[in-house]
Design a protein around this motif. Structure first.
Motif, PDB file in Angstrom:
ATOM      1  N   PRO A  29       0.824  -1.228   0.000  1.00  0.00           N
ATOM      2  CA  PRO A  29       0.000   0.000   0.000  1.00  0.00           C
ATOM      3  C   PRO A  29       0.853   1.271   0.000  1.00  0.00           C
ATOM      4  N   ASN A  30       1.964   1.244   0.764  1.00  0.00           N
ATOM      5  CA  ASN A  30       2.845   2.413   0.772  1.00  0.00           C
ATOM      6  C   ASN A  30       3.441   2.654  -0.607  1.00  0.00           C
ATOM      7  N   GLN A  31       3.842   1.573  -1.272  1.00  0.00           N
ATOM      8  CA  GLN A  31       4.453   1.716  -2.590  1.00  0.00           C
ATOM      9  C   GLN A  31       3.443   2.255  -3.592  1.00  0.00           C
ATOM     10  N   LYS A  32       2.183   1.809  -3.498  1.00  0.00           N
ATOM     11  CA  LYS A  32       1.151   2.332  -4.383  1.00  0.00           C
ATOM     12  C   LYS A  32       0.941   3.829  -4.158  1.00  0.00           C
ATOM     13  N   SER A  33       0.954   4.246  -2.893  1.00  0.00           N
ATOM     14  CA  SER A  33       0.788   5.661  -2.581  1.00  0.00           C
ATOM     15  C   SER A  33       1.949   6.482  -3.126  1.00  0.00           C
ATOM     16  N   LEU A  34       3.159   5.951  -2.977  1.00  0.00           N
ATOM     17  CA  LEU A  34       4.328   6.653  -3.503  1.00  0.00           C
ATOM     18  C   LEU A  34       4.256   6.780  -5.017  1.00  0.00           C
ATOM     19  N   ASN A  35       3.905   5.683  -5.681  1.00  0.00           N
ATOM     20  CA  ASN A  35       3.817   5.717  -7.145  1.00  0.00           C
ATOM     21  C   ASN A  35       2.766   6.719  -7.615  1.00  0.00           C
ATOM     22  N   TRP A  36       1.604   6.707  -6.936  1.00  0.00           N
ATOM     23  CA  TRP A  36       0.524   7.606  -7.339  1.00  0.00           C
ATOM     24  C   TRP A  36       0.915   9.060  -7.080  1.00  0.00           C
ATOM     25  N   GLY A  37       1.486   9.332  -5.908  1.00  0.00           N
ATOM     26  CA  GLY A  37       1.858  10.709  -5.572  1.00  0.00           C
ATOM     27  C   GLY A  37       2.928  11.262  -6.497  1.00  0.00           C
ATOM     28  N   LEU A  38       3.984  10.467  -6.747  1.00  0.00           N
ATOM     29  CA  LEU A  38       5.041  10.931  -7.649  1.00  0.00           C
ATOM     30  C   LEU A  38       4.523  11.077  -9.078  1.00  0.00           C
ATOM     31  N   GLY A  39       3.608  10.179  -9.476  1.00  0.00           N
ATOM     32  CA  GLY A  39       3.040  10.274 -10.812  1.00  0.00           C
ATOM     33  C   GLY A  39       2.213  11.542 -10.977  1.00  0.00           C
ATOM     34  N   GLN A  96       4.227  22.456  -1.511  1.00  0.00           N
ATOM     35  CA  GLN A  96       5.318  21.600  -1.035  1.00  0.00           C
ATOM     36  C   GLN A  96       4.830  20.489  -0.121  1.00  0.00           C
ATOM     37  N   THR A  97       3.541  20.472   0.132  1.00  0.00           N
ATOM     38  CA  THR A  97       3.010  19.439   1.024  1.00  0.00           C
ATOM     39  C   THR A  97       3.164  18.049   0.420  1.00  0.00           C
ATOM     40  N   ALA A  98       2.858  17.923  -0.901  1.00  0.00           N
ATOM     41  CA  ALA A  98       2.923  16.600  -1.542  1.00  0.00           C
ATOM     42  C   ALA A  98       4.352  16.045  -1.563  1.00  0.00           C
ATOM     43  N   PRO A  99       5.380  16.810  -2.006  1.00  0.00           N
ATOM     44  CA  PRO A  99       6.744  16.250  -1.973  1.00  0.00           C
ATOM     45  C   PRO A  99       7.200  15.891  -0.565  1.00  0.00           C
ATOM     46  N   GLN A 100       6.859  16.741   0.408  1.00  0.00           N
ATOM     47  CA  GLN A 100       7.262  16.437   1.785  1.00  0.00           C
ATOM     48  C   GLN A 100       6.571  15.174   2.289  1.00  0.00           C
ATOM     49  N   LEU A 101       5.286  15.011   1.921  1.00  0.00           N
ATOM     50  CA  LEU A 101       4.567  13.804   2.337  1.00  0.00           C
ATOM     51  C   LEU A 101       5.173  12.566   1.696  1.00  0.00           C
ATOM     52  N   MET A 102       5.548  12.653   0.413  1.00  0.00           N
ATOM     53  CA  MET A 102       6.168  11.512  -0.268  1.00  0.00           C
ATOM     54  C   MET A 102       7.485  11.142   0.395  1.00  0.00           C
TER      55      MET A 102
END
Length: 385
Positions: free
Chosen positions: A118-128, A181-187
């Motif tokens: 689940p964490n990897q899916k969130s990372l992929n979606w956020g970076l995408g 900058q919230t999204a990059p910091q969260l990732m």
């Protein structure tokens, strides 16, 4: 028993079924027309597939392992002993299953990777989404009033656009929204937390944290970082030992002809030996699995330590080249260094031999002859030295 599912070329499967099975004429390529297919990509091969699904079953019978292979319609390989020889029995399954957490005493194990999916899916979606935002805002949109822009926009560098609007701006860029900058910091936070929980940190993977950090400090940190993974490591070690036992049986049963192999004698010299696995049937082998921190197998750290030894003159240049990791020096360069070392050793041995001959000859001369030789060393040439 163990059942393996795999895809094979349909023509090859038919030929094997002709030789070792039955009903080969019923073997057809796979089709995927069911709406219940798990993966959509499988449906693409519904008409043009050249592969067929087979099931290979390994099971024990009379204390040894047998195997068979079938398709839905035909038998590709009839029930057969895994060992090709009567005098050798294959008692271990040729497949090793490694599992970290058992699930109801079943071979379907639960992987520790499931926790971070689940964490990897969130990372992929956020970076995408961040990448998509950059792509869409790289060229800002242009706002133009009616009749203000009377030419085509080509995005040529230095292009001049004429504004024909009366009063106020008729042509202007749409204001690009500022990126939060919230999204990059969260990732980054999610990635750091995932690495910490799973133990996959810079320390445990062998990456040097700082250029000025001593090798001893890196090793100490790595030893500490690997503690959360000790349970997984013990499971992997036990599995590798079972793999070694399978390989031992394989060599004892299938290497049934004499063949020449290269080895080393007690002095480390390369020698040729004859190996026949069947002759080792009554010999029990010991298997050693070498596991350690990443620093032990880090080639960059090994090079740094060798450089330190050479700087302190604890080893010479030939030892430095000899102990270098194999992929740091080409085979040709390594051979040239070894050749130079052999020539140096030969020259040193000749020098020692010549010095010994001179000492022996000088010991047999009278004081007057010794004084004459010391005054004119060329006299030794007449004496054969």
């Amino acid at each position: 028993f163990i059942l393996l599912k795999r895809r094979r070329d349909v023509n090859e499967t038919v030929e094997r079924a002709k030789a070792n099975g039955k009903d080969f004429e019923l073997i057809k390529a796979d089709t995927y027309n069911s709406v219940d297919e798990k993966y959509e990509s499988a449906k693409v091969e519904s008409k043009n597939s050249t592969e067929v699904t087979t099931w290979t079953k390994y099971f024990r019978k009379n204390g040894e392992v047998y195997w068979t292979e079938v398709t839905k319609e035909a038998t590709v390989q009839k029930e057969t002993r895994l060992s090709p020889m009567e005098e050798c029995k294959f008692v271990l399954y040729p497949v090793e299953i490694i599992g970290f957490k058992r699930r109801r005493k079943c071979a379907y194990y639960r992987s520790f990777l499931e926790d971070i999916i689940p964490n990897q899916k969130s990372l992929n979606w956020g970076l995408g989404m961040q990448l998509l935002s950059v792509q869409q805002t790289a060229w800002p949109k242009i706002i133009a009033k009616v009749d203000a822009l009377q030419q085509a926009v080509t995005n040529t560098p230095g292009e001049i656009l004429v504004d024909h609007a009366q009063g106020g701006d008729g042509i202007k860029y749409m204001q690009t929204p500022s990126n939060s900058q919230t999204a990059p910091q969260l990732m980054q936070t999610l990635m750091d937390m995932t690495r910490s929980v799973t133990g996959v940190t810079d320390v445990s993977t062998g990456e040097q944290i700082g250029a000025n950090m001593a090798a001893a400090a890196i090793i100490a940190l790595q030893n500490q970082a690997q503690k959360p993974n000790d349970g997984y490591m013990r499971t992997v070690i036990a599995s590798m030992k079972r793999v070694g036992e399978i390989m031992e049986q394989f060599f004892k049963c299938f290497y049934n002809m004499d063949r020449t192999i290269k080895g080393e004698d007690e002095d480390g010299n390369e020698v040729s030996k004859v190996f026949n696995g069947v002759k080792a049937n009554g010999i029990e082998f010991d298997l050693m699995v070498d596991v350690g921190p990443a620093s032990t197998y880090s080639e960059s750290l090994q090079v740094s330590i060798l450089d330190l030894y050479a700087d302190r003159q604890w080893i010479d240049k030939y030892q430095h080249a000899k102990y270098m990791p194999k992929n740091t020096l080409s085979q040709g360069l390594r051979e040239e260094i070894e050749k130079e070392q052999e020539e140096m050793k030969l020259a040193e041995e000749q020098q020692i031999q010549q010095t010994s001959q001179v000492d022996t000859l000088m010991a047999g001369l009278t004081p007057e002859e010794r004084a004459a030789v010391e005054a004119d060393p060329t006299l030794l040439e007449g004496l054969g030295v």
